[in-house]
Scaffold this motif. Structure first.
Motif, PDB file in Angstrom:
ATOM      1  N   LYS A 152       0.826  -1.211   0.000  1.00 53.84           N
ATOM      2  CA  LYS A 152       0.000   0.000   0.000  1.00 53.84           C
ATOM      3  C   LYS A 152       0.859   1.259   0.000  1.00 53.84           C
ATOM      4  CE  LYS A 152      -2.132  -1.657   3.566  1.00 53.84           C
ATOM      5  NZ  LYS A 152      -3.007  -1.814   4.768  1.00 53.84           N
ATOM      6  N   ALA A 153       2.026   1.187   0.633  1.00 51.30           N
ATOM      7  CA  ALA A 153       2.918   2.347   0.690  1.00 51.30           C
ATOM      8  C   ALA A 153       3.658   2.558  -0.620  1.00 51.30           C
ATOM      9  CB  ALA A 153       3.917   2.180   1.832  1.00 51.30           C
ATOM     10  N   ARG A 154       3.577   1.568  -1.530  1.00 55.99           N
ATOM     11  CA  ARG A 154       4.237   1.681  -2.828  1.00 55.99           C
ATOM     12  C   ARG A 154       3.255   1.979  -3.952  1.00 55.99           C
ATOM     13  NH1 ARG A 154       6.183  -3.278  -0.965  1.00 55.99           N
ATOM     14  NH2 ARG A 154       5.199  -4.349  -2.728  1.00 55.99           N
ATOM     15  N   ASP A 155       2.024   2.301  -3.612  1.00 62.42           N
ATOM     16  CA  ASP A 155       0.983   2.537  -4.611  1.00 62.42           C
ATOM     17  C   ASP A 155       1.069   3.980  -5.106  1.00 62.42           C
ATOM     18  OD1 ASP A 155      -1.465   3.043  -5.980  1.00 62.42           O
ATOM     19  OD2 ASP A 155      -2.436   1.406  -4.897  1.00 62.42           O
ATOM     20  N   GLY A 156       1.642   4.151  -6.290  1.00 61.61           N
ATOM     21  CA  GLY A 156       1.848   5.488  -6.822  1.00 61.61           C
ATOM     22  C   GLY A 156       0.558   6.243  -7.089  1.00 61.61           C
ATOM     23  N   ALA A 157      -0.476   5.544  -7.530  1.00 60.52           N
ATOM     24  CA  ALA A 157      -1.751   6.208  -7.813  1.00 60.52           C
ATOM     25  C   ALA A 157      -2.369   6.766  -6.537  1.00 60.52           C
ATOM     26  CB  ALA A 157      -2.710   5.229  -8.487  1.00 60.52           C
ATOM     27  N   VAL A 158      -2.299   5.993  -5.458  1.00 62.41           N
ATOM     28  CA  VAL A 158      -2.821   6.468  -4.176  1.00 62.41           C
ATOM     29  C   VAL A 158      -1.982   7.633  -3.662  1.00 62.41           C
ATOM     30  CG1 VAL A 158      -3.217   5.851  -1.765  1.00 62.41           C
ATOM     31  CG2 VAL A 158      -3.891   4.271  -3.572  1.00 62.41           C
ATOM     32  N   ALA A 159      -0.668   7.550  -3.836  1.00 63.51           N
ATOM     33  CA  ALA A 159       0.214   8.633  -3.398  1.00 63.51           C
ATOM     34  C   ALA A 159      -0.125   9.937  -4.114  1.00 63.51           C
ATOM     35  CB  ALA A 159       1.669   8.253  -3.644  1.00 63.51           C
ATOM     36  N   ARG A 160      -0.369   9.857  -5.416  1.00 59.15           N
ATOM     37  CA  ARG A 160      -0.702  11.062  -6.183  1.00 59.15           C
ATOM     38  C   ARG A 160      -2.065  11.607  -5.775  1.00 59.15           C
ATOM     39  NH1 ARG A 160       2.065   7.948  -9.973  1.00 59.15           N
ATOM     40  NH2 ARG A 160       0.171   7.006 -10.829  1.00 59.15           N
ATOM     41  N   ARG A 161      -3.022  10.703  -5.528  1.00 58.55           N
ATOM     42  CA  ARG A 161      -4.344  11.160  -5.109  1.00 58.55           C
ATOM     43  C   ARG A 161      -4.284  11.801  -3.729  1.00 58.55           C
ATOM     44  NH1 ARG A 161      -9.830   7.430  -4.274  1.00 58.55           N
ATOM     45  NH2 ARG A 161     -11.227   9.187  -3.744  1.00 58.55           N
ATOM     46  N   LEU A 162      -3.533  11.188  -2.819  1.00 56.25           N
ATOM     47  CA  LEU A 162      -3.395  11.742  -1.479  1.00 56.25           C
ATOM     48  C   LEU A 162      -2.752  13.124  -1.548  1.00 56.25           C
ATOM     49  CD1 LEU A 162      -3.587  11.448   1.617  1.00 56.25           C
ATOM     50  CD2 LEU A 162      -1.327  10.382   1.549  1.00 56.25           C
ATOM     51  N   TRP A 163      -1.770  13.293  -2.413  1.00 54.88           N
ATOM     52  CA  TRP A 163      -1.118  14.588  -2.557  1.00 54.88           C
ATOM     53  C   TRP A 163      -2.141  15.649  -2.983  1.00 54.88           C
ATOM     54  CZ3 TRP A 163       4.214  15.592  -1.863  1.00 54.88           C
ATOM     55  CH2 TRP A 163       4.595  16.912  -2.150  1.00 54.88           C
ATOM     56  N   THR A 164      -2.949  15.315  -3.989  1.00 53.75           N
ATOM     57  CA  THR A 164      -3.952  16.257  -4.483  1.00 53.75           C
ATOM     58  C   THR A 164      -4.947  16.628  -3.389  1.00 53.75           C
ATOM     59  OG1 THR A 164      -3.758  15.408  -6.745  1.00 53.75           O
ATOM     60  CG2 THR A 164      -5.781  16.599  -6.201  1.00 53.75           C
ATOM     61  N   VAL A 165      -5.415  15.623  -2.662  1.00 52.90           N
ATOM     62  CA  VAL A 165      -6.364  15.879  -1.559  1.00 52.90           C
ATOM     63  C   VAL A 165      -5.703  16.718  -0.471  1.00 52.90           C
ATOM     64  CG1 VAL A 165      -7.668  14.770   0.292  1.00 52.90           C
ATOM     65  CG2 VAL A 165      -7.739  13.814  -2.021  1.00 52.90           C
ATOM     66  N   SER A 166      -4.433  16.437  -0.188  1.00 52.77           N
ATOM     67  CA  SER A 166      -3.718  17.194   0.843  1.00 52.77           C
ATOM     68  C   SER A 166      -3.550  18.649   0.439  1.00 52.77           C
ATOM     69  CB  SER A 166      -2.352  16.551   1.114  1.00 52.77           C
ATOM     70  OG  SER A 166      -2.503  15.218   1.575  1.00 52.77           O
ATOM     71  N   GLU A 167      -3.312  18.891  -0.837  1.00 48.79           N
ATOM     72  CA  GLU A 167      -3.252  20.278  -1.322  1.00 48.79           C
ATOM     73  C   GLU A 167      -4.591  20.971  -1.119  1.00 48.79           C
ATOM     74  OE1 GLU A 167       0.158  20.376  -4.794  1.00 48.79           O
ATOM     75  OE2 GLU A 167      -1.926  20.042  -5.404  1.00 48.79           O
ATOM     76  N   GLU A 168      -5.665  20.268  -1.410  1.00 52.07           N
ATOM     77  CA  GLU A 168      -6.997  20.856  -1.241  1.00 52.07           C
ATOM     78  C   GLU A 168      -7.296  21.156   0.217  1.00 52.07           C
ATOM     79  OE1 GLU A 168      -9.412  17.866  -3.003  1.00 52.07           O
ATOM     80  OE2 GLU A 168      -8.938  18.439  -5.079  1.00 52.07           O
ATOM     81  N   LEU A 169      -6.918  20.249   1.108  1.00 49.67           N
ATOM     82  CA  LEU A 169      -7.226  20.417   2.523  1.00 49.67           C
ATOM     83  C   LEU A 169      -6.381  21.510   3.178  1.00 49.67           C
ATOM     84  CD1 LEU A 169      -7.578  16.671   3.624  1.00 49.67           C
ATOM     85  CD2 LEU A 169      -9.417  18.344   3.340  1.00 49.67           C
ATOM     86  N   THR A 170      -5.142  21.648   2.746  1.00 49.26           N
ATOM     87  CA  THR A 170      -4.239  22.616   3.376  1.00 49.26           C
ATOM     88  C   THR A 170      -4.149  23.946   2.639  1.00 49.26           C
ATOM     89  OG1 THR A 170      -2.293  21.820   2.161  1.00 49.26           O
ATOM     90  CG2 THR A 170      -2.795  20.747   4.283  1.00 49.26           C
ATOM     91  N   GLY A 171      -4.490  23.942   1.361  1.00 51.71           N
ATOM     92  CA  GLY A 171      -4.316  25.148   0.554  1.00 51.71           C
ATOM     93  C   GLY A 171      -2.861  25.393   0.191  1.00 51.71           C
ATOM     94  N   VAL A 172      -2.018  24.379   0.319  1.00 55.30           N
ATOM     95  CA  VAL A 172      -0.584  24.493   0.025  1.00 55.30           C
ATOM     96  C   VAL A 172      -0.252  23.561  -1.134  1.00 55.30           C
ATOM     97  CG1 VAL A 172       1.750  24.216   0.919  1.00 55.30           C
ATOM     98  CG2 VAL A 172      -0.067  25.040   2.436  1.00 55.30           C
ATOM     99  N   THR A 173       0.488  24.072  -2.104  1.00 53.52           N
ATOM    100  CA  THR A 173       0.818  23.280  -3.277  1.00 53.52           C
ATOM    101  C   THR A 173       2.325  23.111  -3.437  1.00 53.52           C
ATOM    102  OG1 THR A 173       0.818  25.268  -4.678  1.00 53.52           O
ATOM    103  CG2 THR A 173      -1.259  24.049  -4.492  1.00 53.52           C
ATOM    104  N   PHE A 174       2.704  22.179  -4.273  1.00 53.66           N
ATOM    105  CA  PHE A 174       4.122  21.929  -4.567  1.00 53.66           C
ATOM    106  C   PHE A 174       4.688  23.145  -5.289  1.00 53.66           C
ATOM    107  CE2 PHE A 174       7.476  19.945  -7.290  1.00 53.66           C
ATOM    108  CZ  PHE A 174       8.274  19.453  -6.267  1.00 53.66           C
ATOM    109  N   PRO A 175       5.781  23.717  -4.781  1.00 54.03           N
ATOM    110  CA  PRO A 175       6.231  25.018  -5.308  1.00 54.03           C
ATOM    111  C   PRO A 175       7.185  24.975  -6.487  1.00 54.03           C
ATOM    112  CG  PRO A 175       7.535  24.419  -3.394  1.00 54.03           C
ATOM    113  CD  PRO A 175       6.521  23.322  -3.580  1.00 54.03           C
ATOM    114  N   LEU A 176       7.641  23.783  -6.884  1.00 49.45           N
ATOM    115  CA  LEU A 176       8.642  23.680  -7.925  1.00 49.45           C
ATOM    116  C   LEU A 176       8.011  23.251  -9.243  1.00 49.45           C
ATOM    117  CD1 LEU A 176      11.498  21.872  -5.963  1.00 49.45           C
ATOM    118  CD2 LEU A 176      10.971  24.311  -6.043  1.00 49.45           C
ATOM    119  N   ALA A 177       8.485  23.828 -10.339  1.00 50.90           N
ATOM    120  CA  ALA A 177       7.947  23.479 -11.653  1.00 50.90           C
ATOM    121  C   ALA A 177       8.700  22.299 -12.228  1.00 50.90           C
ATOM    122  CB  ALA A 177       8.072  24.676 -12.584  1.00 50.90           C
TER     123      ALA A 177
END
Length: 299
Positions: A269-294
């Motif tokens: 489960k910790a190696r599931d890239g699709a879940v990792a990407r989805r969690l990142w997106t949800v975390s951005e929505e919940l915190t209002g903070v996004t990845f700052p590098l292009a």
């Protein structure tokens, strides 16, 4: 293979380190060890008085700054008050199996503190990080499940350990996705993770000792746990050893409960890239903070 010890930490004069939750436990020991090798170490703690007491027992260039990871306003204030480069960010602070509690922003305390607080802090500071980000996870991640339908335990009866396990699985998924994004952006920064095994810290200090079961849990941990110093070794290994980005360090003993640090495995489960990407997106929505590098253009 040579066993890693604190004696192998290189000279860190001129380097700046931030350690969250460094007033006690493995965070305090890690901060002490890094300061002892010449680093400027910032103890990022919720209670500055406790941080000052911890700093008083350390040698070297140590300072204390307030950071409450259970309050995104505090996380933003810490980041906005920071100037200068960061060579090492250690996301160490955490809470474990508390009673039902909400953060200042309404998140379940463990998910909000252990994952979302560090997610926001890392991304806000990332433009100034030039070395490594180490996030402290747990072998409890193996019991975790990311329930996107109820991340904050609002629809189900609260269960402290499954909530903790979810937050620790989130730590590893965060590290994996951070590593992927840093690579895509062509950044030299490394994202790694570590777990302490069974270490004698104050994580269970909130338990009511009037409960026979709680007293039993504490007694078992204290009987079989390794010291804070040994528990901090995987964190220090992940912080300074020659390891690749995305690495996960833990003890080399039986069930990774204790022992010298080495690179260890993680659950499917910790190696599931699709879940990792989805969690990142949800975390951005919940915190209002996004990845700052292009991302760098393809060559």
């Amino acid at each position: 293979m040579t066993t890693f010890t604190t004696a192998q930490i290189p000279a860190l004069t001129g380097r700046t380190v931030i350690v969250t939750g460094a007033n006690s436990g493995i965070g305090r020991f890690a901060a002490t060890a890094l300061a002892g090798r010449g680093a400027r170490v910032v103890l990022a703690v919720r209670d500055p008085a406790k941080g000052a007491a911890a700093a008083a027992g350390m040698t070297g260039d140590v300072e204390v700054r307030r950071l409450d990871l259970a309050d995104l306003a505090s996380v933003r204030a810490f980041a906005e008050g920071w100037t200068g480069p960061i060579d090492l960010l250690i996301n160490n602070a955490g809470v474990m199996i508390p009673p039902p509690t909400r953060t200042a922003d309404g998140f379940e305390l463990q998910f909000g503190t252990n994952h979302l607080g560090h997610f926001a802090l890392t991304n806000l500071l990332l433009p100034q990080v030039r070395g490594r980000v180490v996030t402290v996870a747990s072998s409890a991640h193996r019991a975790g499940k990311i329930d996107f339908a109820d991340l904050n335990w609002e629809r189900r009866p609260y269960r402290a350990f499954p909530a903790y396990a979810q937050s620790k699985l989130a730590n590893l998924l965060f590290t994996a996705e951070l590593h992927r994004r840093l690579t895509e952006a062509g950044s030299p920064v490394l994202a790694t993770a570590a777990h302490p095994g069974l270490a004698a810290t104050n994580l269970l200090g909130h338990l009511d000792d009037r409960s026979r079961w709680n007293r039993l849990q504490t007694a078992v941990v204290n009987r079989f746990a390794q010291s804070e110093a040994d528990g901090a070794s995987p964190t220090l290994y992940a912080a300074v050893a020659d390891v690749p980005g995305g690495s996960y360090a833990g003890p080399d003993g039986l069930f990774e409960g204790r022992g010298a640090p080495k690179l260890v495995g993680r659950s499917k489960k910790a190696r599931d890239g699709a879940v990792a990407r989805r969690l990142w997106t949800v975390s951005e929505e919940l915190t209002g903070v996004t990845f700052p590098l292009a991302a760098q253009p393809a060559r």
